[in-house]
Write an enzyme that holds these catalytic residues in place. Structure first.
Site, PDB file in Angstrom:
ATOM      1  N   LYS A  13       0.825  -1.214   0.000  1.00  0.00           N
ATOM      2  CA  LYS A  13       0.000   0.000   0.000  1.00  0.00           C
ATOM      3  C   LYS A  13       0.859   1.264   0.000  1.00  0.00           C
ATOM      4  CE  LYS A  13      -2.008  -0.936   3.863  1.00  0.00           C
ATOM      5  NZ  LYS A  13      -1.384  -2.195   4.246  1.00  0.00           N
ATOM      6  N   ARG A  88      -9.474   1.352   8.804  1.00  0.00           N
ATOM      7  CA  ARG A  88      -9.033   0.038   9.272  1.00  0.00           C
ATOM      8  C   ARG A  88     -10.176  -0.804   9.838  1.00  0.00           C
ATOM      9  NH1 ARG A  88      -3.445  -0.641   9.732  1.00  0.00           N
ATOM     10  NH2 ARG A  88      -2.288   1.268   9.403  1.00  0.00           N
ATOM     11  N   ARG A 127      11.833  -6.980   4.961  1.00  0.00           N
ATOM     12  CA  ARG A 127      11.800  -5.587   5.424  1.00  0.00           C
ATOM     13  C   ARG A 127      12.354  -5.490   6.842  1.00  0.00           C
ATOM     14  NH1 ARG A 127       6.191  -2.271   5.295  1.00  0.00           N
ATOM     15  NH2 ARG A 127       5.832  -3.185   7.333  1.00  0.00           N
ATOM     16  N   ARG A 133      12.943  -3.609  11.773  1.00  0.00           N
ATOM     17  CA  ARG A 133      11.625  -3.368  12.356  1.00  0.00           C
ATOM     18  C   ARG A 133      11.158  -4.574  13.153  1.00  0.00           C
ATOM     19  NH1 ARG A 133       7.594  -0.219   8.409  1.00  0.00           N
ATOM     20  NH2 ARG A 133       6.204  -1.166   9.928  1.00  0.00           N
ATOM     21  N   ARG A 144      -0.422  -9.419  13.266  1.00  0.00           N
ATOM     22  CA  ARG A 144      -0.967  -8.296  12.495  1.00  0.00           C
ATOM     23  C   ARG A 144      -1.916  -8.790  11.407  1.00  0.00           C
ATOM     24  NH1 ARG A 144       4.255  -5.549  10.666  1.00  0.00           N
ATOM     25  NH2 ARG A 144       2.900  -4.203   9.462  1.00  0.00           N
TER      26      ARG A 144
END
Length: 189
Positions: A13, A88, A127, A133, A144
């Protein structure tokens, strides 16, 4: 062009929103960026959000919507916008529709980027390694994705019922995915 990009974490996104912003010449609005900017600016909404976040809680829909309403009133949004990862949940989608109706700027399109879970976990693991992260660890990603399935996936049905949703394959080269998105956007009249 007023566009919402939906998809699970790691579906692309943010990457596609950045690319579309350049091509379409419209604002890219990320609620995460809005929160950080309001907190940094010390605005009233930013102070409220900071207090909530400092307590380890999620910022309420009311605070997010207030920030979004403020952002949508800024001059650079007059030509259109891309909302990245918002709404969301269905309550946020309904509230967003209300705000957009109030300002006479209904959505032109909602695009759902579909990517299978194994591919998402692989992307986000990469990532995590590149950017360090912690929220992209395999266990965090699974959590998630579960939250996305429970809370955000119903938003897809919300927009499908309104006839504004396009579901697209989010797997492929960046240019291929971007071309798929452009192909489903309403043509400027």
């Amino acid at each position: 062009m007023r566009l919402v990009l939906l998809g699970p974490p790691g579906s692309g996104k943010g990457t596609q929103a950045t690319r579309l912003k350049e091509k379409l010449g419209i604002a890219h609005i990320s609620t995460g960026d809005l929160l950080r900017a309001e907190v940094a600016a010390g605005s009233e909404l930013g102070k409220q959000a900071k207090a909530v976040m400092d307590a380890g809680n999620l910022v309420s829909d009311d605070i997010l919507l207030g920030m979004l309403r403020s952002r949508l009133s800024q001059p650079d949004v007059a030509k259109g916008f891309i909302l990245d990862g918002y709404p969301r949940n269905v309550a946020q989608a309904e509230a967003l529709d209300g705000v957009l109706a109030d300002i006479g700027q209904p959505l032109d399109a909602v695009v759902q980027l579909d990517v299978d879970a194994d591919q998402l976990i692989e992307r986000l693991a990469g990532r995590a390694k590149e950017q360090g992260r912690a929220d992209d660890s395999p266990d965090a990603v699974r959590q998630r994705l579960q939250v996305y399935t429970q809370q955000t996936a119903p938003v897809v049905d919300f927009y499908a019922e309104r006839g504004t949703l396009a579901r697209l394959d989010g797997i492929g080269e960046l240019e291929e995915v971007e071309a798929r998105i452009h192909a489903v956007l309403p043509k400027a009249g």
